[in-house]
Scaffold this active site. Sequence first.
Site, PDB file in Angstrom:
ATOM      1  N   HIS A  78      -7.260  -5.237 -23.906  1.00 33.46           N
ATOM      2  CA  HIS A  78      -7.069  -6.031 -22.701  1.00 33.46           C
ATOM      3  C   HIS A  78      -5.689  -5.777 -22.111  1.00 33.46           C
ATOM      4  O   HIS A  78      -4.767  -5.348 -22.815  1.00 33.46           O
ATOM      5  CB  HIS A  78      -7.247  -7.513 -23.006  1.00 33.46           C
ATOM      6  N   GLU A  80      -3.383  -7.828 -21.178  1.00 37.80           N
ATOM      7  CA  GLU A  80      -2.347  -8.638 -21.810  1.00 37.80           C
ATOM      8  C   GLU A  80      -1.914  -8.030 -23.137  1.00 37.80           C
ATOM      9  O   GLU A  80      -0.724  -7.982 -23.459  1.00 37.80           O
ATOM     10  CB  GLU A  80      -2.859 -10.070 -22.046  1.00 37.80           C
ATOM     11  N   CYS A 109      -6.300 -12.856 -26.415  1.00 36.22           N
ATOM     12  CA  CYS A 109      -5.028 -12.610 -25.731  1.00 36.22           C
ATOM     13  C   CYS A 109      -4.156 -13.865 -25.735  1.00 36.22           C
ATOM     14  O   CYS A 109      -2.936 -13.774 -25.893  1.00 36.22           O
ATOM     15  CB  CYS A 109      -5.269 -12.130 -24.307  1.00 36.22           C
TER      16      CYS A 109
END
Length: 161
Positions: A78, A80, A109
Amino acid sequence: MNRKSKDVYFAEIADLVSSRSTCLRDQVGAVIVKESQILSTGYNGAPKGLPHCSEVGCLREQMGVKSGERHELCRGLHAEQNAIIQAAYHGTSVRGAKMYCTTRPCSICTKMIINAGIEEIIYIDDYEDALAAQLLKESELTLRQIVIPRAYGRNGTNKVG
C-alpha cells in the site's frame, strides 16, 4: 494571489504521487510531512524489481476478493506502507509527522502508522474498514478528511485536460 493552504498543497502532492501506482484496482498515494517538509512518498505497487500487477494481472481480481478484504492476497504494498518503508530505507524518522493519503488507510496501514509514531492522518477519499476505525478511536492519532479537486482521481483516471 490566492495561496493554497499547506494541507491542500500536500494532499494534492499525494494525489500526484498516486499517478505512479501500478495497481489495477485503485491508485493510492501517500506523503509523509514533518515541519512542512516532505520526508517521503509512496504509492501502491509491487516490491522493487518485481513485476507489477499491470504486467502480470491482479491476483485479487482473479480470486474474486472484495475490496477491503484479505489485504495479504496482493503482490503490491500500500502507498502508506511504501512511504514508511522509504523513510526507513533512507534513515529518516517519521515520529511526530503527518501523513497525507488519497484514501483513508486500511487496518494494516493504520497499525503501521501508529507504530511509526505518525501523529496525524489527512486523507481525501473515505475507505470503509471497521478495524481501522476502531484502532484510530483507541489511538492518539488525529484523523481529518480534506476536500481537494482531484487531478488524477481514483483508478488512474486523469481528470486534467
